[in-house]
Design a protein around this motif. Sequence first.
Motif, PDB file in Angstrom:
ATOM      1  N   UNK A  62       0.839  -1.199   0.000  1.00 30.99           N
ATOM      2  CA  UNK A  62       0.000   0.000   0.000  1.00 30.99           C
ATOM      3  C   UNK A  62       0.880   1.257   0.000  1.00 30.99           C
ATOM      4  N   UNK A  63       1.895   1.246   0.872  1.00 29.27           N
ATOM      5  CA  UNK A  63       2.769   2.420   0.980  1.00 29.27           C
ATOM      6  C   UNK A  63       3.463   2.690  -0.353  1.00 29.27           C
ATOM      7  N   UNK A  64       3.883   1.610  -1.004  1.00 26.04           N
ATOM      8  CA  UNK A  64       4.562   1.797  -2.283  1.00 26.04           C
ATOM      9  C   UNK A  64       3.587   2.352  -3.327  1.00 26.04           C
ATOM     10  N   UNK A  65       2.385   1.761  -3.367  1.00 30.11           N
ATOM     11  CA  UNK A  65       1.390   2.203  -4.359  1.00 30.11           C
ATOM     12  C   UNK A  65       0.974   3.654  -4.126  1.00 30.11           C
ATOM     13  N   UNK A  66       0.896   4.068  -2.856  1.00 29.03           N
ATOM     14  CA  UNK A  66       0.418   5.417  -2.534  1.00 29.03           C
ATOM     15  C   UNK A  66       1.561   6.431  -2.432  1.00 29.03           C
ATOM     16  N   UNK A  67       2.802   5.929  -2.447  1.00 33.73           N
ATOM     17  CA  UNK A  67       3.958   6.828  -2.338  1.00 33.73           C
ATOM     18  C   UNK A  67       4.067   7.487  -0.969  1.00 33.73           C
ATOM     19  N   UNK A  68       3.699   6.751   0.086  1.00 35.96           N
ATOM     20  CA  UNK A  68       3.831   7.300   1.449  1.00 35.96           C
ATOM     21  C   UNK A  68       4.911   6.527   2.192  1.00 35.96           C
ATOM     22  N   UNK A  69       5.484   7.140   3.246  1.00 39.60           N
ATOM     23  CA  UNK A  69       6.472   6.404   4.038  1.00 39.60           C
ATOM     24  C   UNK A  69       5.730   5.556   5.062  1.00 39.60           C
ATOM     25  N   UNK A  70       6.249   4.351   5.304  1.00 41.67           N
ATOM     26  CA  UNK A  70       5.598   3.415   6.232  1.00 41.67           C
ATOM     27  C   UNK A  70       6.496   3.172   7.436  1.00 41.67           C
ATOM     28  N   UNK A  71       5.908   3.230   8.633  1.00 41.73           N
ATOM     29  CA  UNK A  71       6.647   2.974   9.877  1.00 41.73           C
ATOM     30  C   UNK A  71       5.926   1.887  10.657  1.00 41.73           C
ATOM     31  N   UNK A  72       6.573   0.747  10.763  1.00 39.74           N
ATOM     32  CA  UNK A  72       6.024  -0.361  11.555  1.00 39.74           C
ATOM     33  C   UNK A  72       7.122  -0.772  12.531  1.00 39.74           C
ATOM     34  N   UNK A  73       6.808  -0.876  13.832  1.00 33.65           N
ATOM     35  CA  UNK A  73       7.882  -1.213  14.778  1.00 33.65           C
ATOM     36  C   UNK A  73       8.447  -2.607  14.518  1.00 33.65           C
ATOM     37  N   UNK A  74       9.690  -2.833  14.948  1.00 34.49           N
ATOM     38  CA  UNK A  74      10.209  -4.197  14.872  1.00 34.49           C
ATOM     39  C   UNK A  74       9.320  -5.088  15.750  1.00 34.49           C
ATOM     40  N   UNK A  75       9.361  -6.408  15.504  1.00 38.19           N
ATOM     41  CA  UNK A  75       8.392  -7.306  16.150  1.00 38.19           C
ATOM     42  C   UNK A  75       8.341  -7.153  17.664  1.00 38.19           C
ATOM     43  N   UNK A  76       9.512  -7.025  18.303  1.00 36.82           N
ATOM     44  CA  UNK A  76       9.553  -6.942  19.769  1.00 36.82           C
ATOM     45  C   UNK A  76       8.822  -5.709  20.287  1.00 36.82           C
ATOM     46  N   UNK A  77       8.674  -4.692  19.436  1.00 40.29           N
ATOM     47  CA  UNK A  77       8.023  -3.454  19.870  1.00 40.29           C
ATOM     48  C   UNK A  77       6.571  -3.355  19.405  1.00 40.29           C
ATOM     49  N   UNK A  78       6.068  -4.402  18.713  1.00 37.39           N
ATOM     50  CA  UNK A  78       4.646  -4.415  18.316  1.00 37.39           C
ATOM     51  C   UNK A  78       3.804  -4.809  19.515  1.00 37.39           C
ATOM     52  N   UNK A  79       4.198  -5.914  20.159  1.00 33.08           N
ATOM     53  CA  UNK A  79       3.456  -6.393  21.319  1.00 33.08           C
ATOM     54  C   UNK A  79       3.748  -5.474  22.509  1.00 33.08           C
ATOM     55  N   UNK A  80       2.971  -5.670  23.597  1.00 37.67           N
ATOM     56  CA  UNK A  80       3.144  -4.805  24.765  1.00 37.67           C
ATOM     57  C   UNK A  80       4.589  -4.838  25.258  1.00 37.67           C
ATOM     58  N   UNK A  81       5.112  -3.670  25.535  1.00 34.66           N
ATOM     59  CA  UNK A  81       6.506  -3.528  25.967  1.00 34.66           C
ATOM     60  C   UNK A  81       6.632  -2.215  26.733  1.00 34.66           C
ATOM     61  N   UNK A  82       7.740  -2.043  27.442  1.00 33.74           N
ATOM     62  CA  UNK A  82       7.914  -0.810  28.205  1.00 33.74           C
ATOM     63  C   UNK A  82       8.784   0.203  27.472  1.00 33.74           C
ATOM     64  N   UNK A  83       9.439  -0.236  26.377  1.00 35.40           N
ATOM     65  CA  UNK A  83      10.256   0.712  25.598  1.00 35.40           C
ATOM     66  C   UNK A  83       9.358   1.839  25.101  1.00 35.40           C
ATOM     67  N   UNK A  84       8.161   1.476  24.639  1.00 36.67           N
ATOM     68  CA  UNK A  84       7.245   2.500  24.112  1.00 36.67           C
ATOM     69  C   UNK A  84       6.767   3.437  25.223  1.00 36.67           C
TER      70      UNK A  84
END
Length: 339
Positions: free
Chosen positions: A289-311
Amino acid sequence: MDTNETVVLGIESSCDDTAAAIVAGGRLRSSVISSQLVHAGFGGVVPELASRAHQRLIVPVVEQALKEAGVTKGDLDAVAVTYGPGLAGSLLVGLSFAKAYAFALDVPLVGVNHLEGHVYSVFIEPPVPAFPFLCLVVSGGHTQLVLVEEGFRHTTLGRTRDDAAGEAFDKVAKLLDLGYPGGPRIDALAREGDPSFHTFPRSRPGGLDFSFSGLKTSVLYYLNAFSEAERTALLEAHLPDLCAAFQQAVVDVLIDAVRRALHETGVRHLAIVGGVSANTALRAAADDLAEAEGVTLHVPRLAHCMDNAAMIAVTGRVKLAAGQTSPLTLTAEPNLNLT
Ligand code: KG4
Ligand code: ZN
């Protein structure tokens, strides 16, 4: 305060993960997560067991985070902590600990909304998004499309009217006897499956809102249409296909809403956060989708997707810099919203 030098301890205990992290000098120095195993046999999180496990784990987890970061508690400039939403008893353990720690060390307490923590999980490490950005929050309890502007200004563009996306994964996993949490199991099985095996409904309840309970029910009806023997045979032969077909329906609905939101807002930066952002198919579809729409995409690395205290530590650091500290009278808010 010079936030480049500040040392912030983050604490997260809203559900079944006891977590602590240290951000120092603008960098994540440690992130410790102790996932509670006591719930495995119950098909979901048992609140009373969760708070007791948090009580046992909070001190060793915080000590481990300090040790791994190479700092002592005397180095801390602030304690950031999740104060909602989540399970009341679980939140209280982290919050009480954080208040006592901040009071004893005479440093500010920074209360962090767990959902805000997920949103700012894309700031844990570079490249970070520019403001404004569109953020899809997809977790076990929430599914929300938010326009994020600088200064913690959030506008909700759409949200689920019933189940959250993660909840749909967990409930369908339960129907398929896959255990809890179901998302990672369905994801793994779906990798071997054919999403075109069956077409489950894609619900569009209106505007940019979501609805996942009908999808869950349609999986139930689909399974119930077979006799017990037929169902056993079906699952033996086609469990990965069923997982892939269900997962594709969730991903299509999420991506369709994000695409429409990008068009409606004209925003050029996109973030996808929360437990479900770990999903392989969703990440791949978001890339396309990001490529088709020409937008930048930000997805956290896997360890930071699930609940964590870094965030929580990272969000706390930004709040501290903005002078947004909390009084020691801060209370747990189990039903806190993002906006
Ligand atoms: O953000 P999170 O760790 O906790 C909440 O704040 O709710 O999200 C947990 C949710 C669970 O419903 C879990 O099944 C789902 O995220 N999840 C996934 C995957 N990993 C975790 N769903 C789909 N695919 C995954 N790989
Ligand atoms: Zn979460």
